[in-house]
Write a protein that holds these residues in place. Structure first.
Motif, PDB file in Angstrom:
ATOM      1  N   PHE A  37      10.083 -51.038  -7.227  1.00 22.92           N
ATOM      2  CA  PHE A  37      10.156 -52.326  -7.928  1.00 22.92           C
ATOM      3  C   PHE A  37      10.161 -52.031  -9.421  1.00 22.92           C
ATOM      4  N   SER A  38      11.303 -52.255 -10.078  1.00 21.49           N
ATOM      5  CA  SER A  38      11.437 -51.844 -11.473  1.00 21.49           C
ATOM      6  C   SER A  38      11.333 -52.982 -12.485  1.00 21.49           C
ATOM      7  N   ALA A  39      11.081 -54.210 -12.030  1.00 20.75           N
ATOM      8  CA  ALA A  39      11.048 -55.334 -12.972  1.00 20.75           C
ATOM      9  C   ALA A  39       9.924 -55.200 -13.999  1.00 20.75           C
ATOM     10  N   PHE A  40       8.811 -54.579 -13.622  1.00 24.64           N
ATOM     11  CA  PHE A  40       7.719 -54.363 -14.569  1.00 24.64           C
ATOM     12  C   PHE A  40       8.024 -53.210 -15.530  1.00 24.64           C
ATOM     13  N   HIS A  41       8.787 -52.237 -15.058  1.00 27.21           N
ATOM     14  CA  HIS A  41       9.011 -51.006 -15.824  1.00 27.21           C
ATOM     15  C   HIS A  41      10.500 -50.638 -15.832  1.00 27.21           C
ATOM     16  N   PRO A  42      11.355 -51.492 -16.384  1.00 29.10           N
ATOM     17  CA  PRO A  42      12.796 -51.249 -16.280  1.00 29.10           C
ATOM     18  C   PRO A  42      13.294 -50.040 -17.060  1.00 29.10           C
ATOM     19  N   ASP A  43      12.511 -49.552 -18.004  1.00 32.90           N
ATOM     20  CA  ASP A  43      12.909 -48.372 -18.784  1.00 32.90           C
ATOM     21  C   ASP A  43      12.497 -47.074 -18.107  1.00 32.90           C
ATOM     22  N   CYS A  44      11.655 -47.171 -17.091  1.00 35.83           N
ATOM     23  CA  CYS A  44      11.112 -45.997 -16.396  1.00 35.83           C
ATOM     24  C   CYS A  44      12.125 -45.501 -15.367  1.00 35.83           C
ATOM     25  N   CYS A  45      12.409 -44.207 -15.386  1.00 32.52           N
ATOM     26  CA  CYS A  45      13.418 -43.678 -14.472  1.00 32.52           C
ATOM     27  C   CYS A  45      13.171 -42.201 -14.218  1.00 32.52           C
ATOM     28  N   TYR A  46      13.891 -41.676 -13.234  1.00 31.56           N
ATOM     29  CA  TYR A  46      13.959 -40.236 -13.022  1.00 31.56           C
ATOM     30  C   TYR A  46      15.160 -39.703 -13.789  1.00 31.56           C
ATOM     31  N   VAL A  47      14.983 -38.546 -14.395  1.00 34.08           N
ATOM     32  CA  VAL A  47      16.095 -37.852 -15.050  1.00 34.08           C
ATOM     33  C   VAL A  47      16.318 -36.545 -14.305  1.00 34.08           C
ATOM     34  N   THR A  48      17.560 -36.280 -13.971  1.00 29.97           N
ATOM     35  CA  THR A  48      17.892 -35.062 -13.245  1.00 29.97           C
ATOM     36  C   THR A  48      18.781 -34.161 -14.099  1.00 29.97           C
ATOM     37  N   ALA A  49      18.685 -32.876 -13.815  1.00 31.60           N
ATOM     38  CA  ALA A  49      19.577 -31.880 -14.398  1.00 31.60           C
ATOM     39  C   ALA A  49      20.138 -31.094 -13.227  1.00 31.60           C
ATOM     40  N   GLY A  50      21.341 -31.443 -12.804  1.00 31.51           N
ATOM     41  CA  GLY A  50      21.863 -30.892 -11.564  1.00 31.51           C
ATOM     42  C   GLY A  50      21.053 -31.449 -10.406  1.00 31.51           C
ATOM     43  N   ALA A  51      20.517 -30.583  -9.570  1.00 32.33           N
ATOM     44  CA  ALA A  51      19.709 -31.014  -8.426  1.00 32.33           C
ATOM     45  C   ALA A  51      18.229 -31.122  -8.771  1.00 32.33           C
ATOM     46  N   ALA A  52      17.843 -30.721  -9.971  1.00 32.00           N
ATOM     47  CA  ALA A  52      16.426 -30.677 -10.345  1.00 32.00           C
ATOM     48  C   ALA A  52      15.990 -31.976 -11.011  1.00 32.00           C
ATOM     49  N   VAL A  53      14.805 -32.480 -10.621  1.00 29.56           N
ATOM     50  CA  VAL A  53      14.188 -33.604 -11.320  1.00 29.56           C
ATOM     51  C   VAL A  53      13.440 -33.043 -12.529  1.00 29.56           C
ATOM     52  N   VAL A  54      13.717 -33.596 -13.687  1.00 28.53           N
ATOM     53  CA  VAL A  54      13.102 -33.109 -14.922  1.00 28.53           C
ATOM     54  C   VAL A  54      11.700 -33.690 -15.040  1.00 28.53           C
ATOM     55  N   ASP A  55      10.701 -32.821 -15.039  1.00 24.35           N
ATOM     56  CA  ASP A  55       9.322 -33.263 -15.163  1.00 24.35           C
ATOM     57  C   ASP A  55       9.028 -33.564 -16.627  1.00 24.35           C
ATOM     58  N   GLY A  56       8.274 -34.635 -16.870  1.00 28.04           N
ATOM     59  CA  GLY A  56       8.047 -35.058 -18.238  1.00 28.04           C
ATOM     60  C   GLY A  56       6.595 -35.291 -18.572  1.00 28.04           C
ATOM     61  N   VAL A  57       6.369 -36.196 -19.504  1.00 26.97           N
ATOM     62  CA  VAL A  57       5.033 -36.475 -20.015  1.00 26.97           C
ATOM     63  C   VAL A  57       4.210 -37.258 -18.984  1.00 26.97           C
TER      64      VAL A  57
ATOM     65  N   SER B 211       0.376 -42.692 -27.415  1.00 26.82           N
ATOM     66  CA  SER B 211       1.144 -43.760 -28.054  1.00 26.82           C
ATOM     67  C   SER B 211       2.630 -43.579 -27.788  1.00 26.82           C
ATOM     68  N   LEU B 212       3.396 -44.615 -28.117  1.00 30.15           N
ATOM     69  CA  LEU B 212       4.845 -44.543 -27.973  1.00 30.15           C
ATOM     70  C   LEU B 212       5.419 -43.420 -28.829  1.00 30.15           C
ATOM     71  N   GLU B 213       4.930 -43.290 -30.054  1.00 31.04           N
ATOM     72  CA  GLU B 213       5.460 -42.265 -30.948  1.00 31.04           C
ATOM     73  C   GLU B 213       5.219 -40.868 -30.392  1.00 31.04           C
ATOM     74  N   GLU B 214       4.002 -40.607 -29.910  1.00 29.19           N
ATOM     75  CA  GLU B 214       3.714 -39.295 -29.336  1.00 29.19           C
ATOM     76  C   GLU B 214       4.528 -39.078 -28.065  1.00 29.19           C
ATOM     77  N   PHE B 215       4.659 -40.118 -27.263  1.00 36.04           N
ATOM     78  CA  PHE B 215       5.449 -40.020 -26.039  1.00 36.04           C
ATOM     79  C   PHE B 215       6.893 -39.619 -26.355  1.00 36.04           C
ATOM     80  N   LEU B 216       7.479 -40.214 -27.363  1.00 41.04           N
ATOM     81  CA  LEU B 216       8.867 -39.919 -27.709  1.00 41.04           C
ATOM     82  C   LEU B 216       9.032 -38.500 -28.243  1.00 41.04           C
ATOM     83  N   ILE B 217       8.087 -38.043 -29.039  1.00 39.40           N
ATOM     84  CA  ILE B 217       8.151 -36.666 -29.543  1.00 39.40           C
ATOM     85  C   ILE B 217       8.079 -35.675 -28.386  1.00 39.40           C
ATOM     86  N   ARG B 218       7.138 -35.909 -27.474  1.00 41.09           N
ATOM     87  CA  ARG B 218       6.984 -34.992 -26.346  1.00 41.09           C
ATOM     88  C   ARG B 218       8.167 -35.084 -25.381  1.00 41.09           C
ATOM     89  N   SER B 219       8.721 -36.278 -25.215  1.00 40.35           N
ATOM     90  CA  SER B 219       9.901 -36.423 -24.355  1.00 40.35           C
ATOM     91  C   SER B 219      11.089 -35.675 -24.946  1.00 40.35           C
TER      92      SER B 219
END
Length: 285
Positions: free
Chosen positions: A82-102, A244-252
């Motif tokens: 259910f993505s209506a609460f978190h529409p910006d949240c997604c999985y990012v893949t690189a080929g067959a691999a899911v990219v692990d993040g923050v 914070s959003l700023e730290e999240f974006l830097i780490r992403s």
């Protein structure tokens, strides 16, 4: 005592524990898809011999191609997404691999778009606003997401509409796009038991959370559309300190920089959102 088994993904044990909390006549166990795959290969009659009924999430078939006669009587239920609460949240893949993040495997589509458009994290933060969300389609997902989930469960003979209404009055029932809160799993468990005409402890309460390690915020502009208070504080997996959003974006950005931009992608079903965000970024350049 009836013997039930829930065979699913990360939602397995929250659902199984909720059935245990609600049903006086059911002993319910949980089995994740990896264990299911191993059991079916090594002991193909295990579930037939040990359980009277099975609840099987759609992901199980990706791990083992079973046929109905290989299992006890069962229902096939959808994974709760259910993505209506978190529409910006997604999985990012690189080929067959899911990219692990923050925040575990979850990434921000806006952060990914900024990385692909060579926009630094400080400027990327300016794209977290209502105009971007409106253009990307973030603010119009509730009805479609609700109808899809209700329809998918109805196909299994399970009516989750009443539980969904209870869960959506002034609160969110998801931690991320595919990690429901225990209250939601509790309502799904109740609906399954009702569909099976099982007795229910009406005074029971949900078991402890099982999926709260990683949490995605409801952005304030999204929250206002849903009658909820939002924010931009991210909860990393297995770390009690929010960021914070700023730290999240830097780490992403640091996470994405390990990959060539052309390798990074999102699911085809949500790719148009990514394209629209990139289009806005190019226009703003």
């Amino acid at each position: 005592m009836k013997r039930w088994i829930v065979i699913a993904n990360c939602q397995t044990f929250g659902l199984a524990n909720s059935i245990l909390s609600l049903a006086p006549d059911v002993a319910c166990h949980g089995c994740d898809v990896r264990e299911f795959q191993t059991r079916m290969r090594e002991q193909p009659d295990y579930y037939l011999e040990n359980y009277d009924f099975a609840i099987i999430a759609e992901e199980a078939r990706l791990w083992f191609q079973y046929t109905p006669e290989m299992l006890p009587p069962h229902i096939d239920i959808p994974n709760i997404t259910f993505s209506a609460f978190h529409p910006d949240c997604c999985y990012v893949t690189a080929g067959a691999a899911v990219v692990d993040g923050v925040v575990g495997p979850y990434q921000s589509m806006i952060a990914l778009a900024a990385y692909k458009e060579h926009i630094p994290p400080v400027r990327a933060a300016t794209f977290f606003n209502e105009a971007v969300y409106q253009y990307a389609g973030y603010l119009d997902l509730w009805q479609e997401q609700r109808d899809r989930l209700v329809t998918q469960f109805a196909a299994a003979g399970v009516a989750i509409g009443p539980g969904l209404r209870r869960m959506s009055h002034g609160r969110s029932f998801m931690f991320t796009v595919n990690h429901p809160k225990i209250e939601m799993l509790f309502e799904v468990a109740r609906a399954i038991l009702v569909s099976r005409n099982e007795r229910i402890h009406e005074g029971s309460w949900p078991p402890p959370e099982t999926l709260a390690a990683a949490q995605w915020p409801i952005y304030p502009e999204v929250g206002r559309r849903l009658g909820l208070t939002g924010g931009y504080v991210f909860k990393p997996a297995h770390d009690p300190r929010p960021i914070s959003l700023e730290e999240f974006l830097i780490r992403s950005h640091d996470v994405f920089s390990a990959w060539d931009k052309s390798q990074l992608s999102v699911d085809p079903g949500i790719r148009p959102r990514l394209w629209r965000i990139r289009e806005l970024m190019r226009e703003a350049a």
